[in-house]
Write an enzyme that holds these catalytic residues in place. Structure first.
Site, PDB file in Angstrom:
ATOM      1  N   THR A 126       0.832  -1.207   0.000  1.00  0.00           N
ATOM      2  CA  THR A 126       0.000   0.000   0.000  1.00  0.00           C
ATOM      3  C   THR A 126       0.865   1.255   0.000  1.00  0.00           C
ATOM      4  OG1 THR A 126      -1.935  -1.025   1.039  1.00  0.00           O
ATOM      5  CG2 THR A 126      -1.672   1.351   1.338  1.00  0.00           C
ATOM      6  N   ASN A 205      -5.827  -9.398  -7.153  1.00  0.00           N
ATOM      7  CA  ASN A 205      -6.001  -9.975  -5.821  1.00  0.00           C
ATOM      8  C   ASN A 205      -7.338 -10.673  -5.640  1.00  0.00           C
ATOM      9  OD1 ASN A 205      -6.939  -7.211  -6.044  1.00  0.00           O
ATOM     10  ND2 ASN A 205      -7.470  -7.319  -3.882  1.00  0.00           N
ATOM     11  N   SER A 253       5.073  -7.007  -1.330  1.00  0.00           N
ATOM     12  CA  SER A 253       4.614  -7.172   0.051  1.00  0.00           C
ATOM     13  C   SER A 253       5.191  -8.452   0.640  1.00  0.00           C
ATOM     14  CB  SER A 253       3.086  -7.223   0.095  1.00  0.00           C
ATOM     15  OG  SER A 253       2.619  -7.426   1.411  1.00  0.00           O
ATOM     16  N   CYS A 379      -9.512  -5.862   1.916  1.00  0.00           N
ATOM     17  CA  CYS A 379      -9.587  -4.417   2.148  1.00  0.00           C
ATOM     18  C   CYS A 379     -10.993  -3.863   1.920  1.00  0.00           C
ATOM     19  CB  CYS A 379      -8.599  -3.688   1.239  1.00  0.00           C
ATOM     20  SG  CYS A 379      -6.899  -4.243   1.468  1.00  0.00           S
TER      21      CYS A 379
END
Length: 455
Positions: A126, A205, A253, A379
């Site tokens: 992010t 994702n 990540s 999210c």
């Protein structure tokens, strides 16, 4: 190994269960947790008002992955004895931490075929996405006022683009085809002389589709436009070559590849050089791009996870692909009306997003509490709205509401897959028994041709 010593110590300090309680059975890939915030009795576990028989199966690998024990072994010394600040230049503790950070930087770079000098450590994808999208446009704001992205990007990319719009920049949100892939001709047509960045996620994702990165990279090179990609879901899962793909910036990540949470990286090309405006001010660490003390244990863990992924990627892919086929074939052999969302040919095997016709979505998810799955991105899963990614594919609202994303990973077992099949089939059949629409379909009635009366 350190993790064994730690486990032994924890076992000695955890109180044994009283009469009327029982130990949790080893039911999933999730590790045992000390002091868990739930109530347990002889009939199961209660948390947030939901009662289940035990810790659920974990099939939500796109949200996060369990840490590989080998990663923990690499990290522990830097928590316990090698605790120096890597930016302390005057003593041994700082030197050994700095050496560990640079070794981890090289491990991350090797996995994506980059130079270690091109890797900037951040708190996660992010932050890397924010630095890339806002940082590039802010740096080149006098000449570049336009960004191109897709409608199926991660929320942090979309929100960064909306932030730029509020500042007066133009953003083109490209639609995707019904299989989730970018239309390359529409991408080419959207490029303007003032286009400062093209941002396309490598592996989605929610639906797992793999975008044609080399083709997009060639278009960006042809028009001399920097190319950014969010590769959080791709790192360690598919081969990445920043040179072949002509990537200028790439967000990574740690916790998606069996590493620690709270750490990530940003790849920034050096030749031709890409510049960004830092989004955080401070001591000038990480070449001034990301100020703040680099967390040595997390970075070491991230590097170890990348090295393991480099060695085991091919084996993991073959095994995960077999498990995905076992899951899909198992469900399809017992129930009909099962639709795969996204491209079947160009997708990462560990992500299986499917919709079940004639089933109420929230009821299906609530009924699968013994399987940790999601209806989309972690999210945005708190929202009851259908997935914006599936709507961008043209999936009808009722089918978008019934989508389930199964995430399969390195530690998933065949027994867990078979159990997930049984629980899914049982719940879908139960809900369809209560569905008048499904009864009508079985009788041969075309529901779409019915003129429904409004009251």
């Amino acid at each position: 190994m350190f993790s064994k010593f730690l486990t032994t110590a924890l076992r000695r300090t955890v109180p044994k269960p009283c009469h009327g309680t029982r130990r949790l059975r080893p039911f999933s890939t999730a590790a045992a947790v000390v002091g868990e915030p739930y109530e347990e009795d002889t009939t199961g576990i209660t948390m947030k008002g939901v009662k289940i028989s035990g810790r659920p199966l974990y099939l939500d690998m796109q949200a996060t992955s369990p840490m590989d024990p080998r990663v923990l072994d690499a990290m522990l010394p830097y928590h316990i004895s090698r605790y120096g600040n890597p930016h302390s230049r005057t003593h041994y503790y700082g030197w050994e931490s700095d050496q560990a950070v640079e070794a981890a930087r090289a491990q991350v770079a090797t996995l994506v075929k980059a130079s270690p000098k091109e890797i900037i450590f951040t708190s996660g994808a992010t932050e890397s996405n924010n630095i890339s999208v806002k940082g590039v446009l802010h740096f080149y704001k006098d000449k570049k006022r336009h960004v191109i992205t897709t409608q199926t990007e991660h929320k942090c990319v979309l929100d960064s683009c909306r932030h730029l719009q509020q500042e007066g920049f133009d953003v083109t949100y490209l639609p995707v085809k019904s299989d989730g892939l970018v239309d390359l001709e529409k991408l080419r047509d959207a490029i303007r002389p003032d286009t400062g960045l093209i941002s396309v996620m490598m592996v989605n994702n929610e639906i797992g589709v793999i975008q044609p990165m080399e083709e997009i990279g060639k278009i960006c090179k042809e028009f001399n436009v920097p190319f950014h990609t969010d590769a959080a879901q791709a790192l360690g899962k598919i081969p990445i070559d920043v040179e072949k793909m002509n990537i200028s910036l790439m967000s990574l990540s740690g916790h998606k590849i069996y590493g620690p949470k709270g750490v990530g990286a940003l790849y920034m090309r050096r030749r031709p050089r890409i510049r960004v405006e830092p989004q955080m001010n401070g001591g000038g660490q990480e070449r001034g791009i990301r100020s703040g003390t680099v967390p040595t244990p997390l970075v070491v863990g991230f590097g170890a996870a990348c090295e393991l992924a480099m060695k085991e990627m091919e084996y993991d892919e073959q095994r995960i692909k077999a498990l995905q086929e076992r899951l899909l074939n198992g469900i399809r052999s017992k129930i009909d009306g099962v639709v795969i969302n996204g491209s079947v040919e160009r997708r990462y095997s560990g992500n299986l997003n499917i919709s079940f016709a004639y089933v109420e979505g929230e009821s299906l998810l609530m009924g699968l509490k013994e399987v940790a799955v999601s209806s989309g991105s972690a999210c945005t899963s708190a929202s009851l709205e259908p997935s914006y990614v599936l709507r961008a594919l043209g999936v009808e609202e009722d089918m978008a509401h019934t989508s389930i994303r199964y995430g399969i990973g390195r530690f998933t077992t065949e027994q867990e897959i078979d159990r997930a099949v049984d629980l899914t089939v049982k719940q879908v059949e139960k809900l369809r028994e209560m569905s008048p629409l499904y009864e009508m379909v079985k009788e041969g009635i075309d529901i779409k041709s019915i003129q429904w009366a409004q009251h």
